[in-house]
Design a protein around this motif. Structure first.
Motif, PDB file in Angstrom:
ATOM      1  N   HIS A  55      38.826  24.108  42.127  1.00 23.35           N
ATOM      2  CA  HIS A  55      39.135  24.183  40.699  1.00 23.35           C
ATOM      3  C   HIS A  55      37.868  24.117  39.855  1.00 23.35           C
ATOM      4  CE1 HIS A  55      43.084  23.132  42.390  1.00 23.35           C
ATOM      5  NE2 HIS A  55      43.545  23.797  41.360  1.00 23.35           N
ATOM      6  N   GLU A  56      37.871  24.930  38.825  1.00 24.90           N
ATOM      7  CA  GLU A  56      36.707  24.995  37.938  1.00 24.90           C
ATOM      8  C   GLU A  56      37.189  24.940  36.491  1.00 24.90           C
ATOM      9  OE1 GLU A  56      33.952  28.654  36.877  1.00 24.90           O
ATOM     10  OE2 GLU A  56      33.426  27.841  38.853  1.00 24.90           O
ATOM     11  N   ASP A  57      36.601  24.042  35.715  1.00 25.95           N
ATOM     12  CA  ASP A  57      36.953  23.948  34.299  1.00 25.95           C
ATOM     13  C   ASP A  57      36.310  25.104  33.538  1.00 25.95           C
ATOM     14  OD1 ASP A  57      38.444  21.636  34.615  1.00 25.95           O
ATOM     15  OD2 ASP A  57      36.712  20.325  34.352  1.00 25.95           O
ATOM     16  N   VAL A  58      37.152  25.853  32.799  1.00 28.95           N
ATOM     17  CA  VAL A  58      36.650  27.001  32.042  1.00 28.95           C
ATOM     18  C   VAL A  58      37.179  26.943  30.611  1.00 28.95           C
ATOM     19  CG1 VAL A  58      36.512  28.474  34.084  1.00 28.95           C
ATOM     20  CG2 VAL A  58      38.594  28.478  32.700  1.00 28.95           C
ATOM     21  N   LYS A  59      36.491  27.636  29.734  1.00 31.93           N
ATOM     22  CA  LYS A  59      36.940  27.738  28.349  1.00 31.93           C
ATOM     23  C   LYS A  59      37.819  28.978  28.226  1.00 31.93           C
ATOM     24  CE  LYS A  59      33.021  25.268  26.362  1.00 31.93           C
ATOM     25  NZ  LYS A  59      31.843  25.311  25.464  1.00 31.93           N
ATOM     26  N   GLY A  60      39.113  28.749  28.024  1.00 25.68           N
ATOM     27  CA  GLY A  60      40.061  29.844  27.886  1.00 25.68           C
ATOM     28  C   GLY A  60      40.742  29.796  26.534  1.00 25.68           C
ATOM     29  N   PHE A  61      41.990  30.268  26.511  1.00 30.78           N
ATOM     30  CA  PHE A  61      42.730  30.325  25.255  1.00 30.78           C
ATOM     31  C   PHE A  61      44.171  29.882  25.466  1.00 30.78           C
ATOM     32  CE2 PHE A  61      39.333  33.439  24.879  1.00 30.78           C
ATOM     33  CZ  PHE A  61      38.796  33.117  23.645  1.00 30.78           C
ATOM     34  N   LYS A  72      44.298  29.988  20.199  1.00 29.81           N
ATOM     35  CA  LYS A  72      43.445  28.807  20.058  1.00 29.81           C
ATOM     36  C   LYS A  72      42.575  28.624  21.299  1.00 29.81           C
ATOM     37  CE  LYS A  72      47.287  26.677  19.399  1.00 29.81           C
ATOM     38  NZ  LYS A  72      48.416  25.754  19.193  1.00 29.81           N
ATOM     39  N   PRO A  73      41.306  28.248  21.111  1.00 26.06           N
ATOM     40  CA  PRO A  73      40.465  27.915  22.282  1.00 26.06           C
ATOM     41  C   PRO A  73      41.108  26.773  23.063  1.00 26.06           C
ATOM     42  CG  PRO A  73      39.134  28.110  20.310  1.00 26.06           C
ATOM     43  CD  PRO A  73      40.569  28.110  19.851  1.00 26.06           C
ATOM     44  N   HIS A  74      41.019  26.862  24.374  1.00 22.23           N
ATOM     45  CA  HIS A  74      41.690  25.847  25.211  1.00 22.23           C
ATOM     46  C   HIS A  74      40.962  25.734  26.544  1.00 22.23           C
ATOM     47  CE1 HIS A  74      45.034  23.433  26.731  1.00 22.23           C
ATOM     48  NE2 HIS A  74      45.033  24.181  27.828  1.00 22.23           N
ATOM     49  N   GLU A  75      40.544  24.529  26.903  1.00 22.38           N
ATOM     50  CA  GLU A  75      39.903  24.315  28.202  1.00 22.38           C
ATOM     51  C   GLU A  75      40.963  24.113  29.272  1.00 22.38           C
ATOM     52  OE1 GLU A  75      36.840  21.462  28.547  1.00 22.38           O
ATOM     53  OE2 GLU A  75      35.570  22.379  27.017  1.00 22.38           O
ATOM     54  N   LEU A  76      40.774  24.764  30.408  1.00 26.79           N
ATOM     55  CA  LEU A  76      41.745  24.634  31.490  1.00 26.79           C
ATOM     56  C   LEU A  76      41.040  24.717  32.834  1.00 26.79           C
ATOM     57  CD1 LEU A  76      43.635  27.989  32.001  1.00 26.79           C
ATOM     58  CD2 LEU A  76      41.838  27.768  30.305  1.00 26.79           C
ATOM     59  N   ALA A  77      41.700  24.201  33.869  1.00 25.82           N
ATOM     60  CA  ALA A  77      41.163  24.240  35.234  1.00 25.82           C
ATOM     61  C   ALA A  77      41.740  25.459  35.940  1.00 25.82           C
ATOM     62  CB  ALA A  77      41.521  22.968  35.985  1.00 25.82           C
ATOM     63  N   GLY A 111      42.104  27.727  39.323  1.00 26.87           N
ATOM     64  CA  GLY A 111      41.993  27.663  40.778  1.00 26.87           C
ATOM     65  C   GLY A 111      41.295  28.899  41.316  1.00 26.87           C
ATOM     66  N   LEU A 112      40.304  28.679  42.198  1.00 26.14           N
ATOM     67  CA  LEU A 112      39.547  29.792  42.780  1.00 26.14           C
ATOM     68  C   LEU A 112      39.675  29.780  44.293  1.00 26.14           C
ATOM     69  CD1 LEU A 112      36.250  29.359  40.717  1.00 26.14           C
ATOM     70  CD2 LEU A 112      38.165  30.876  40.190  1.00 26.14           C
ATOM     71  N   CYS A 113      39.692  30.957  44.886  1.00 22.71           N
ATOM     72  CA  CYS A 113      39.691  31.076  46.347  1.00 22.71           C
ATOM     73  C   CYS A 113      38.399  30.479  46.892  1.00 22.71           C
ATOM     74  CB  CYS A 113      39.819  32.530  46.761  1.00 22.71           C
ATOM     75  SG  CYS A 113      39.637  32.804  48.547  1.00 22.71           S
ATOM     76  N   TYR A 114      38.508  29.615  47.883  1.00 24.78           N
ATOM     77  CA  TYR A 114      37.327  28.946  48.425  1.00 24.78           C
ATOM     78  C   TYR A 114      36.425  29.908  49.183  1.00 24.78           C
ATOM     79  CZ  TYR A 114      38.974  28.818  53.324  1.00 24.78           C
ATOM     80  OH  TYR A 114      39.365  29.149  54.599  1.00 24.78           O
ATOM     81  N   ILE A 168      42.954  32.418  41.854  1.00 24.39           N
ATOM     82  CA  ILE A 168      44.173  32.524  42.666  1.00 24.39           C
ATOM     83  C   ILE A 168      45.374  32.783  41.754  1.00 24.39           C
ATOM     84  CG2 ILE A 168      43.272  31.076  44.523  1.00 24.39           C
ATOM     85  CD1 ILE A 168      46.013  29.605  42.487  1.00 24.39           C
ATOM     86  N   GLU A 169      46.409  33.328  42.342  1.00 23.29           N
ATOM     87  CA  GLU A 169      47.638  33.608  41.614  1.00 23.29           C
ATOM     88  C   GLU A 169      48.777  32.828  42.265  1.00 23.29           C
ATOM     89  OE1 GLU A 169      49.817  34.900  38.645  1.00 23.29           O
ATOM     90  OE2 GLU A 169      47.749  35.614  38.864  1.00 23.29           O
ATOM     91  N   PRO A 170      49.465  31.944  41.518  1.00 20.49           N
ATOM     92  CA  PRO A 170      50.675  31.340  42.079  1.00 20.49           C
ATOM     93  C   PRO A 170      51.682  32.464  42.348  1.00 20.49           C
ATOM     94  CG  PRO A 170      49.946  30.158  40.112  1.00 20.49           C
ATOM     95  CD  PRO A 170      49.162  31.440  40.169  1.00 20.49           C
ATOM     96  N   TYR A 171      52.202  32.506  43.557  1.00 17.75           N
ATOM     97  CA  TYR A 171      52.960  33.694  43.985  1.00 17.75           C
ATOM     98  C   TYR A 171      54.148  33.269  44.829  1.00 17.75           C
ATOM     99  CZ  TYR A 171      53.199  38.687  45.329  1.00 17.75           C
ATOM    100  OH  TYR A 171      53.568  39.987  45.509  1.00 17.75           O
ATOM    101  N   LEU A 172      55.294  33.834  44.550  1.00 11.80           N
ATOM    102  CA  LEU A 172      56.507  33.531  45.309  1.00 11.80           C
ATOM    103  C   LEU A 172      56.544  34.393  46.560  1.00 11.80           C
ATOM    104  CD1 LEU A 172      59.153  31.879  45.262  1.00 11.80           C
ATOM    105  CD2 LEU A 172      60.239  33.877  44.209  1.00 11.80           C
ATOM    106  N   SER A 173      56.591  33.728  47.706  1.00 16.36           N
ATOM    107  CA  SER A 173      56.461  34.487  48.949  1.00 16.36           C
ATOM    108  C   SER A 173      57.104  33.735  50.106  1.00 16.36           C
ATOM    109  CB  SER A 173      54.969  34.702  49.242  1.00 16.36           C
ATOM    110  OG  SER A 173      54.762  35.330  50.476  1.00 16.36           O
TER     111      SER A 173
END
Length: 891
Positions: free
Chosen positions: A191-197, A336-341, A343-346, A352-357
Motif C-alpha cells: 500500500h502506498e499513500d497517494v494524493k487523489g480525489f 475535492k483533494p483526498h489522500e488515500l492508500a 494497493g499495488l502489485c508487489y 490492483i483492482e478488487p475483482y469478483l472471481s
C-alpha cells in the motif's frame, strides 16, 4: 614463506572456496549421538541477482552456521531456489513480447518449456553469487520449489487440506493485478499513500424529487453499482431509505439501503455499493442480497456491462471520460483533494483492482490456533521480541488465503473436472474413470498455486516429506530462520502453521528478523533508485571478507543497516591490518628456531611470561567468552566490534609492538621463543574467533601458522572454537596494563602537542603517583622506552620547579616532561603556538561573556540557546585554563 606484501583477496577467496567444496566441509553427517544445528535458507527467487539485502541476510546466516560448525555439532545450512511464479513468467513473457507474441498465442506447454529453458540457462545465478560471498551451504542438498519431490509434497498437502474441508473454491472479491493477470493474496499487496480525489456525484431519484449525492474515490466503478447505502442512524437520509435511484449512464434502478457499515463522516454520508469491485461492498451485498455486476475484464478494461459508451476503455481512461460526462450532465457536484492508500502489485507496482472471481482458498483460522500457542509458550522465539506482537495481531485477525493464480508457471492445482458430469476430483494424477458417471475424459484446473504454497512447506518438504526420511527425522525441527519482517505473514507464520499441521513439530525455534539496508541518507537501497552498489563489484574490488565484515559491523541486531563507502573502508582496512600483522609475524618467526617439544606439550604454562604476555592471554580469554556470548545471542555486530578492537587495538597496536624487541633479540633465544609461541597462539586463536565473519583471510592465515605452530585440524572451517580458560583471566593484570597504556598514550599525545619527534629521547616526572602504581611502572619501565622513547622516569621528586616543563595528568598522576633537553626551536614554536591559542580563547570568552551579561539577550533568547552559550563558556574556559598551565611551565 612467500607472503605477498599486499593482501589479494580475489586469489585467496577463490582458492579456499574451491578447496572447501571439493573436500565436502559443508556437508554434515547424521550422528544420532549429537543434536544438529540446522538453518534453511530463505530461497531466493530464481530470477534474483545478488543485492545488498541478500548480502546482509546470507552473511548473518553464514556467521551462525560457521560458528556452530566450530562447536562440533553436525551443522546444516540447506540451500534452495524458489520458482517465483509471477516474476519468472513475467521475465519470459517480456522476451515473448519482443518477438511480438503472447503466451496465449504459443500456448501453455510451449511457454512452460521456454521458462524451464530460461531457468536452466540463466536462473539460479544468485546461487553462484552466494558462493562468491562465502556462503557455506551444503550445495549437494540444494532444492528447487518445482523439483519432483517438492511438487509431490505440494499435491499431498493440497489433497489433505481439501479432504479436511480446509481448502474450498468460492466466488469472492480478491486482489487482481491487471498487468500480471492474476489474483494476489492480501499479503502480496503493497500500500502506498497517494494524493487523489473525492468525487461527489448526484444520482437522480426515480420519483423525480431531486438527487442523492454519493461520494467515491473510484468513479469508474459506479457502472457496477447495485445500491446506495446510508447509515440507519443518519437523520439526514432516513426518509430516503427504501427509495430508488437511477444509475447514470446505464439507467439501472438501484435501491437506497440502510447499513451500519456506512461512515456518517465519509463524504456526503451516502456511499455507492459495488459488490463486484469492492471487498466491503461485497459483504454488504451478501447481507442485502444485491446483484453482483462485473464491469471489467481481467486486463482492467471495461466490458459490455459498463455500457457501449465505455466498453473497451482502460479503467483509468474510463474514469476520465466518466468525470467529463458527469460534468456535461451537471451530475458532478464537487471534486475535492483526498489522500488515500492505493494497493499495488508487489511484483509490478500496478494498482490492483478488487475483482469478483472464482478462486481457491485455504481456511486459515483452524490452522492458526496452535501457531499462536507455540509462540506464546516460547517454543518459537522472535528476535527482536517486539515482532511477536505483530505476529499475534496478524494471526488473531487472519483471513482465508487465496491460493490460486491465473498464470501457467508453477504448481498446477491438482483438481480435475469430469467433462461429462462436472464431478470434481482432487488427486495427484489425472483419474482414469469418473466414479460418479464412469466417463474417462477430464480437464485439469487451469490455475496454478500461489508461489508461497510451496514455500510454506519448505521446512519439511526439503527433507523428503511426505516420505518419512532419516534426514527429516534428524534435522526437523530446524533451529534458526533469518529473514526480514516484511514476510512474517507471507512466509514465517505460514511455515509455522504448515509444519505443525503436517509434522506436529515446530519448523524452527528461533526467528531473527533483520532490518533493511539503507544508504547513508536513510533511504532504502534499491537498484531502481541508483543508490545500491553491485555487491559483486565490491567483492571484486575489496573482497568478500571486507564486504561481510562491513555489513555485519553496520547492522545492529534487529535494526536497519546504514551502508556507506566509509563502512566498506572499515572492513577493507581491518583486513589489511590483519594481513600486515600476519606478514610481519611470519617473516620474523620463521627465522627463530622451532618451538621445543616441552613447550608444545605444556603450552603457555611452559613459558616465562611478563606483564604484556599475561595481559594478552587474559584479554584473549575475556574476548573468547564475549565473542561466544555475542554469537549465541545473535549480536553479530557486537562480535565484530569486539574482535576488531581486540585484534587491531590490543594485539596489533600494543602487544605486537611490545614483542618486537624480543623477536629481534637473537642473543636471548628463550625470549625469542616466548614471543614466537605467544604471537602465533594469539593470532591463530583470533582467526578462529573471526572465521565466522571473515572466513577466507582466517583460513589463509591459520593455514600459514600451521607450518610453525602445533595444530591437528586440517581446516579452520572445522577447527574447534576457542574455549575460555578462566584461570588466565586476571583483573589485576588487566588493570596494571591499562595504567601503562594510558600513561604511554598521554606521553605520545604530549610529544605530538609539543612537536617532539619520537626519535628524540625524553625524560618524565610522575608526581602524586601511588606506591602500587609506581611499582607497576618500575617493573615495566622498558615498555615506556620501547613505545614512547622515554629514557628516564622520576617519581614524586618535585624537581620540575625552576625548570621549563609541560604537564598533563592520567588519573591521579601528574606527568611532566622537562624541556631542557628539547631543541630550542621546538620549544620556541610550541610556546608561540600556545600564546596565540590563549589569545584566541580569551577573545572568545570575552564574546560569550558579553552575551551572557546582556539582559536583553537573557530576556529574549530561548532557554536552549542560553544553556548552549553557558556550556560553550565552560568548555572554552577549560581550554584556556589548560593553556595557561602550559605557559606557566614555559619561560
Amino acid at each position: 614463506m612467500e607472503i605477498n606484501k599486499q593482501y589479494e583477496p580475489q586469489k585467496i577467496e577463490k582458492k579456499w572456496y574451491k578447496s572447501w567444496i571439493e573436500k565436502g566441509y559443508f556437508s554434515p553427517k547424521i550422528d544420532k549421538n549429537k543434536k544438529p544445528f540446522t538453518v534453511l535458507i530463505p530461497p531466493p527467487n530464481v530470477t534474483n541477482i545478488l543485492h545488498m539485502g541478500h548480502v546482509l541476510n546470507n552473511t548473518l546466516q553464514d556467521v551462525m552456521i560457521r560458528y556452530k560448525r566450530m562447536t562440533g555439532v553436525p551443522t546444516l545450512w540447506l540451500p534452495g531456489v524458489d520458482h517465483a511464479g509471477i516474476a519468472t513468467q513475467n521475465m519470459v513473457e517480456k522476451q515473448l513480447a519482443k518477438e511480438g507474441k503472447t503466451r496465449h498465442e504459443i500456448g501453455r506447454k510451449e511457454i512452460i518449456r521456454r521458462i524451464w529453458k530460461w531457468k536452466e540457462e540463466k536462473g539460479g545465478l544468485i546461487i553462484e553469487q552466494l558462493k562468491q560471498l562465502g556462503c557455506s551451504c551444503d550445495w549437494k542438498r540444494q532444492r528447487f520449489t518445482l523439483d519432483e519431490g517438492l511438487s509431490d509434497a505440494v499435491k499431498e498437502v493440497f489433497i489433505k487440506l481439501y479432504e479436511k474441508g480446509l481448502i474450498y473454491k468460492g466466488k469472492r472479491i480478491i486482489n487482481w493485478c491487471p498487468r500480471c493477470v492474476t489474483a494476489l493474496s492480501n499479503d502480496e499487496v503493497e500500500h502506498e499513500d497517494v494524493k487523489g480525489f473525492m468525487w461527489d456525484i448526484k444520482y437522480p431519484l426515480k420519483d423525480g424529487n431531486g438527487f442523492v449525492t454519493v461520494s467515491t474515490t473510484r468513479p469508474e466503478t459506479m457502472l457496477g453499482d447495485t445500491a446506495v447505502a446510508v447509515n440507519p442512524k443518519d437523520e439526514r437520509y432516513k426518509n430516503l431509505i427504501g427509495k430508488t435511484v437511477i444509475l447514470p449512464f446505464v439507467n439501472r434502478e438501484i435501491p437506497i439501503i440502510a447499513d451500519e457499515y456506512v461512515d456518517l463522516e465519509f463524504g456526503s454520508g451516502c456511499v455507492k455499493i459495488t459488490p463486484a469491485h469492492d471487498p466491503n461492498d461485497y459483504e454488504i451485498g451478501l447481507t442485502h442480497n444485491l446483484e453482483q455486476v462485473v464491469i471489467m475484464d481481467e486486463h482492467g478494461v471495461m466490458n459490455e456491462n459498463a455500457g457501449k459508451e465505455f466498453e473497451g476503455l482502460d479503467r483509468f481512461k474510463a474514469r476520465e471520460k466518466i468525470v467529463e460526462r458527469l460534468k456535461e450532465m451537471e451530475l458532478l457536484e464537487t471534486i475535492k483533494p483526498h489522500e488515500l492508500a492505493v494497493g499495488l502489485c508487489y511484483r509490478c507496482d500496478t494498482p490492483i483492482e478488487p475483482y469478483l472471481s472464482d478462486q481457491w482458498f485455504v481456511k486459515m483460522k483452524p490452522l492458526s490456533k496452535r501457531a499462536i500457542e507455540v509462540v506464546k509458550n516460547g517454543d518459537v522465539k522472535f528476535h527482536p521480541a517486539r515482532w511477536t506482537k505483530v505476529y499475534y495481531h496478524w494471526m488473531e485477525n487472519i483471513r482465508d488465503w487465496c491460493i490460486s493464480r491465473q498464470i501457467w508457471w508453477g504448481h498446477r492445482i491438482p483438481v480435475y473436472y469430469c467433462l461429462n458430469c462436472g464431478e470434481i476430483v482432487v488427486a495427484k494424477e489425472e483419474p482414469k474413470t469418473c466414479l460418479k458417471c464412469g466417463h474417462n475424459k477430464f480437464k485439469q484446473d487451469e490455475d496454478v498455486l500461489d508461489t508461497w504454497f510451496s514455500s510454506w512447506l519448505w521446512p519439511f518438504s526439503t527433507f523428503g516429506w511426505p516420505d518419512e526420511t532419516a534426514e527429516l527425522e534428524y534435522f526437523l525441527p530446524t533451529n534458526l530462520l533469518v529473514t526480514g519482517p516484511d514476510i512474517i505473514y507471507l512466509w514465517v507464520a505460514r511455515m509455522i502453521m504448515a509444519t505443525l499441521e503436517f509434522k506436529d513439530k515446530i519448523p524452527f525455534d528461533t526467528v531473527l528478523l533483520h532490518g533493511m539496508v539503507r544508504d547513508e541518507n536513510g533511504v532504502k537501497m534499491s537498484k531502481s533508485l541508483g543508490n545500491s552498489p553491485d555487491p559483486l563489484d565490491i567483492i571484486e574490488t575489496v573482497g568478500a571478507d571486507a564486504l561481510r565484515f562491513s555489513i555485519i559491523f553496520a547492522s545492529p541486531k534487529g535494526h536497519d543497516s546504514y551502508y556507506s563507502s566509509s563502512i566498506l573502508e572499515t572492513g577493507r582496512n581491518f583486513a589489511n591490518k590483519i594481513w600486515n600483522a600476519y606478514r610481519f609475524i611470519m617473516m620474523n618467526v620463521e627465522k627463530i628456531e622451532e618451538i621445543p617439544e616441552y613447550v608444545i606439550l605444556s603450552g603457555v604454562e611452559g613459558l616465562k611470561l611478563e606483564l604484556a604476555d599475561k595481559w594478552i592471554y587474559s584479554r584473549l580469554n575475556e574476548v573468547i567468552a564475549e565473542t561466544q556470548r555475542n554469537y549465541e545471542s545473535l549480536r553479530f555486530n557486537d562480535a565484530a566490534n569486539t574482535l576488531m578492537d581486540f585484534i587491531w587495538k590490543e594485539f596489533c597496536s600494543w602487544y605486537l609492538e611490545l614483542s618486537k624487541d624480543r623477536i629481534y633479540n637473537e642473543k636471548d633465544k628463550q625470549a625469542q621463543l616466548n614471543a614466537k609461541y605467544i604471537l602465533l597462539d594469539i593470532l591463530q586463536n583470533s582467526m578462529r574467533l573471526l572465521q565466522p565473519i571473515m572466513p577466507f583471510i582466517a583460513e589463509e592465515i591459520w593455514q600459514g601458522i600451521r607450518n610453525y605452530f602445533p595444530m591437528d585440524e586440517e581446516t579452520i572451517v572445522l577447527a574447534a572454537f576457542p574455549v575460555q580458560d578462566k584461570d588466565m583471566i586476571n583483573e589485576k593484570i588487566d588493570k596494571d596494563m591499562k595504567l601503562i597504556q594510558e600513561l604511554i598514550t598521554e606521553i605520545r599525545s604530549m610529544r605530538k602537542d609539543i612537536g617532539i619527534p619520537i626519535s628524540i629521547k625524553i625524560g618524565f616526572l610522575f608526581d602524586d603517583i601511588f606506591s602500587e602504581q609506581e611499582q607497576v611502572v618500575r617493573n615495566n619501565i622498558d615498555y615506556f622506552s620501547k613505545l614512547a622513547n622515554v629514557v628516564e622516569i622520576t617519581f614524586n621528586s618535585g624537581s620540575k620547579f625552576g625548570e621549563e616543563y609541560v604537564a598533563s595528568s592520567v588519573k591521579n598522576i601528574e606527568i611532566s616532561t622537562l624541556l631542557k633537553y628539547v631543541p630550542v626551536e621546538i620549544k620556541k614554536t610550541f610556546k608561540l603556538k600556545n600564546i596565540k591559542q590563549l589569545a584566541k580563547l580569551e577573545k572568545e570568552l570575552q564574546k560569550i561573556n558579553s552575551k551572557l551579561s546582556n539582559n536583553k539577550f537573557l530576556a529574549n533568547a530561548p532557554e536552549s540557546i542560553i544553556i548552549k552559550e553557558k556550556e560553550k563558556y565552560k568548555e572554552v574556559k577549560t581550554k584556556a585554563d589548560k593553556t595557561k598551565e602550559i605557559l606557566v611551565g614555559l619561560k
